[in-house]
Design a protein around this motif. Structure first.
Motif, PDB file in Angstrom:
ATOM      1  N   LEU A  35      -3.751 -16.616  -3.208  1.00 39.92           N
ATOM      2  CA  LEU A  35      -2.945 -15.394  -3.226  1.00 39.92           C
ATOM      3  C   LEU A  35      -2.071 -15.290  -1.983  1.00 39.92           C
ATOM      4  O   LEU A  35      -0.943 -14.782  -2.032  1.00 39.92           O
ATOM      5  CB  LEU A  35      -3.839 -14.164  -3.372  1.00 39.92           C
ATOM      6  N   GLU A  36      -2.572 -15.793  -0.873  1.00 40.96           N
ATOM      7  CA  GLU A  36      -1.778 -15.819   0.364  1.00 40.96           C
ATOM      8  C   GLU A  36      -0.607 -16.792   0.201  1.00 40.96           C
ATOM      9  O   GLU A  36       0.535 -16.469   0.565  1.00 40.96           O
ATOM     10  CB  GLU A  36      -2.647 -16.223   1.540  1.00 40.96           C
ATOM     11  N   ALA A  37      -0.867 -17.963  -0.356  1.00 40.79           N
ATOM     12  CA  ALA A  37       0.195 -18.956  -0.569  1.00 40.79           C
ATOM     13  C   ALA A  37       1.257 -18.426  -1.532  1.00 40.79           C
ATOM     14  O   ALA A  37       2.440 -18.757  -1.411  1.00 40.79           O
ATOM     15  CB  ALA A  37      -0.407 -20.252  -1.108  1.00 40.79           C
ATOM     16  N   GLU A  38       0.828 -17.590  -2.445  1.00 39.62           N
ATOM     17  CA  GLU A  38       1.733 -16.973  -3.419  1.00 39.62           C
ATOM     18  C   GLU A  38       2.567 -15.866  -2.776  1.00 39.62           C
ATOM     19  O   GLU A  38       3.573 -15.434  -3.332  1.00 39.62           O
ATOM     20  CB  GLU A  38       0.858 -16.411  -4.542  1.00 39.62           C
ATOM     21  N   GLY A  39       2.130 -15.383  -1.616  1.00 38.15           N
ATOM     22  CA  GLY A  39       2.848 -14.321  -0.924  1.00 38.15           C
ATOM     23  C   GLY A  39       2.358 -12.926  -1.256  1.00 38.15           C
ATOM     24  O   GLY A  39       2.933 -11.934  -0.799  1.00 38.15           O
ATOM     25  N   LEU A  40       1.294 -12.832  -2.028  1.00 40.70           N
ATOM     26  CA  LEU A  40       0.779 -11.518  -2.404  1.00 40.70           C
ATOM     27  C   LEU A  40      -0.119 -10.933  -1.320  1.00 40.70           C
ATOM     28  O   LEU A  40      -0.154  -9.725  -1.109  1.00 40.70           O
ATOM     29  CB  LEU A  40       0.010 -11.614  -3.721  1.00 40.70           C
ATOM     30  N   LEU A  41      -0.844 -11.809  -0.602  1.00 42.65           N
ATOM     31  CA  LEU A  41      -1.716 -11.371   0.482  1.00 42.65           C
ATOM     32  C   LEU A  41      -1.238 -11.959   1.800  1.00 42.65           C
ATOM     33  O   LEU A  41      -0.532 -12.962   1.822  1.00 42.65           O
ATOM     34  CB  LEU A  41      -3.161 -11.826   0.244  1.00 42.65           C
ATOM     35  N   THR A  42      -1.650 -11.329   2.869  1.00 44.00           N
ATOM     36  CA  THR A  42      -1.362 -11.840   4.199  1.00 44.00           C
ATOM     37  C   THR A  42      -2.651 -11.787   5.024  1.00 44.00           C
ATOM     38  O   THR A  42      -3.457 -10.870   4.857  1.00 44.00           O
ATOM     39  CB  THR A  42      -0.226 -11.035   4.881  1.00 44.00           C
ATOM     40  N   ARG A  43      -2.809 -12.775   5.868  1.00 42.16           N
ATOM     41  CA  ARG A  43      -4.005 -12.848   6.714  1.00 42.16           C
ATOM     42  C   ARG A  43      -3.704 -12.118   8.016  1.00 42.16           C
ATOM     43  O   ARG A  43      -2.719 -12.410   8.682  1.00 42.16           O
ATOM     44  CB  ARG A  43      -4.340 -14.317   6.978  1.00 42.16           C
ATOM     45  N   ARG A  44      -4.566 -11.187   8.372  1.00 38.68           N
ATOM     46  CA  ARG A  44      -4.380 -10.442   9.618  1.00 38.68           C
ATOM     47  C   ARG A  44      -5.509 -10.816  10.555  1.00 38.68           C
ATOM     48  O   ARG A  44      -6.680 -10.563  10.251  1.00 38.68           O
ATOM     49  CB  ARG A  44      -4.330  -8.948   9.345  1.00 38.68           C
ATOM     50  N   ARG A  45      -5.126 -11.405  11.657  1.00 39.06           N
ATOM     51  CA  ARG A  45      -6.095 -11.903  12.630  1.00 39.06           C
ATOM     52  C   ARG A  45      -7.088 -10.821  13.038  1.00 39.06           C
ATOM     53  O   ARG A  45      -6.710  -9.723  13.424  1.00 39.06           O
ATOM     54  CB  ARG A  45      -5.352 -12.407  13.859  1.00 39.06           C
ATOM     55  N   GLY A  46      -8.352 -11.152  12.912  1.00 38.14           N
ATOM     56  CA  GLY A  46      -9.408 -10.238  13.312  1.00 38.14           C
ATOM     57  C   GLY A  46      -9.698  -9.130  12.320  1.00 38.14           C
ATOM     58  O   GLY A  46     -10.639  -8.372  12.492  1.00 38.14           O
ATOM     59  N   VAL A  47      -8.892  -9.015  11.288  1.00 35.23           N
ATOM     60  CA  VAL A  47      -9.068  -7.937  10.323  1.00 35.23           C
ATOM     61  C   VAL A  47      -9.421  -8.484   8.943  1.00 35.23           C
ATOM     62  O   VAL A  47     -10.256  -7.939   8.249  1.00 35.23           O
ATOM     63  CB  VAL A  47      -7.789  -7.062  10.224  1.00 35.23           C
ATOM     64  N   GLY A  48      -8.789  -9.560   8.554  1.00 36.66           N
ATOM     65  CA  GLY A  48      -9.026 -10.126   7.226  1.00 36.66           C
ATOM     66  C   GLY A  48      -7.765 -10.128   6.405  1.00 36.66           C
ATOM     67  O   GLY A  48      -6.652 -10.127   6.936  1.00 36.66           O
ATOM     68  N   MET A  49      -7.927 -10.102   5.109  1.00 40.03           N
ATOM     69  CA  MET A  49      -6.790 -10.174   4.200  1.00 40.03           C
ATOM     70  C   MET A  49      -6.318  -8.779   3.815  1.00 40.03           C
ATOM     71  O   MET A  49      -7.113  -7.859   3.655  1.00 40.03           O
ATOM     72  CB  MET A  49      -7.173 -10.945   2.936  1.00 40.03           C
ATOM     73  N   ALA A  50      -4.997  -8.669   3.672  1.00 40.90           N
ATOM     74  CA  ALA A  50      -4.393  -7.410   3.254  1.00 40.90           C
ATOM     75  C   ALA A  50      -3.258  -7.729   2.294  1.00 40.90           C
ATOM     76  O   ALA A  50      -2.742  -8.851   2.269  1.00 40.90           O
ATOM     77  CB  ALA A  50      -3.866  -6.635   4.457  1.00 40.90           C
ATOM     78  N   VAL A  51      -2.869  -6.750   1.519  1.00 38.91           N
ATOM     79  CA  VAL A  51      -1.735  -6.918   0.623  1.00 38.91           C
ATOM     80  C   VAL A  51      -0.492  -7.075   1.491  1.00 38.91           C
ATOM     81  O   VAL A  51      -0.281  -6.327   2.451  1.00 38.91           O
ATOM     82  CB  VAL A  51      -1.596  -5.710  -0.331  1.00 38.91           C
ATOM     83  N   ALA A  52       0.316  -8.061   1.167  1.00 38.11           N
ATOM     84  CA  ALA A  52       1.508  -8.367   1.955  1.00 38.11           C
ATOM     85  C   ALA A  52       2.530  -7.240   1.886  1.00 38.11           C
ATOM     86  O   ALA A  52       2.610  -6.515   0.892  1.00 38.11           O
ATOM     87  CB  ALA A  52       2.133  -9.670   1.454  1.00 38.11           C
ATOM     88  N   GLU A  53       3.300  -7.119   2.949  1.00 36.54           N
ATOM     89  CA  GLU A  53       4.353  -6.096   3.022  1.00 36.54           C
ATOM     90  C   GLU A  53       5.314  -6.188   1.843  1.00 36.54           C
ATOM     91  O   GLU A  53       5.745  -5.199   1.317  1.00 36.54           O
ATOM     92  CB  GLU A  53       5.146  -6.246   4.322  1.00 36.54           C
ATOM     93  N   GLY A  54       5.657  -7.402   1.452  1.00 38.20           N
ATOM     94  CA  GLY A  54       6.646  -7.587   0.387  1.00 38.20           C
ATOM     95  C   GLY A  54       6.085  -7.455  -1.008  1.00 38.20           C
ATOM     96  O   GLY A  54       6.812  -7.572  -1.983  1.00 38.20           O
ATOM     97  N   ALA A  55       4.773  -7.209  -1.130  1.00 37.40           N
ATOM     98  CA  ALA A  55       4.175  -7.082  -2.457  1.00 37.40           C
ATOM     99  C   ALA A  55       4.760  -5.874  -3.167  1.00 37.40           C
ATOM    100  O   ALA A  55       4.875  -4.802  -2.595  1.00 37.40           O
ATOM    101  CB  ALA A  55       2.665  -6.943  -2.352  1.00 37.40           C
ATOM    102  N   ARG A  56       5.157  -6.108  -4.392  1.00 37.71           N
ATOM    103  CA  ARG A  56       5.771  -5.019  -5.150  1.00 37.71           C
ATOM    104  C   ARG A  56       4.714  -3.997  -5.560  1.00 37.71           C
ATOM    105  O   ARG A  56       3.635  -4.363  -5.979  1.00 37.71           O
ATOM    106  CB  ARG A  56       6.464  -5.552  -6.398  1.00 37.71           C
ATOM    107  N   PRO A  57       5.053  -2.718  -5.443  1.00 40.81           N
ATOM    108  CA  PRO A  57       4.121  -1.691  -5.900  1.00 40.81           C
ATOM    109  C   PRO A  57       4.049  -1.693  -7.431  1.00 40.81           C
ATOM    110  O   PRO A  57       4.500  -2.622  -8.061  1.00 40.81           O
ATOM    111  CB  PRO A  57       4.737  -0.396  -5.364  1.00 40.81           C
TER     112      PRO A  57
END
Length: 132
Positions: free
Chosen positions: A59-81
């Protein structure tokens, strides 16, 4: 957050990927929302952490998720609502097709199947944590 079905023919990592996509498409997950940690998902569902990690990485490679250091995975800024209903229905269509095929194979009457679907959907919309 996830409904993992170990007995499903769909691989577990694919179940996680599909569910994250649907949650983003439906607006339940928005940009910057954090996902549960790999460890917590693995422990909760008694699955291999590498399976969850694989899903998150894809999902990260797809651009849907982003890895946040020390926090974990989050929905990427560019993910469409939330997508338009027609797009969201397209994500549901494979499951509807499979259910329709199974109902036909079982020889169930159309009205019975529609009633069962309506009951299951109402239960989930009333209490999202319940399972039909």
């Amino acid at each position: 957050m996830f409904d993992i079905q170990p007995s499903s023919p769909t691989p577990i990592y694919r179940q996680v990927i599909d569910q994250v996509r649907r949650l983003v498409a439906g607006g339940q997950l928005r940009a910057c929302d954090e996902l549960p940690s790999v460890r917590s998902v693995a422990e909760r569902h008694a699955i291999n952490p590498m399976t969850v990690s694989k899903a998150y990485s894809l999902l990260e490679a797809e651009g849907l998720l982003t890895r946040r250091r020390g926090v974990g995975m989050a929905v990427a800024e560019g993910a469409r609502p939330a997508h338009p209903p027609s797009d969201r229905l397209a994500l549901l269509q494979p499951a509807l097709d499979a259910a329709a095929q199974q109902a036909a194979q079982l020889g169930l009457p159309r009205e019975t199947v529609l009633q069962a679907f309506d009951t299951a959907l109402r239960a989930l919309l009333t209490d999202p944590k319940s399972t039909p």
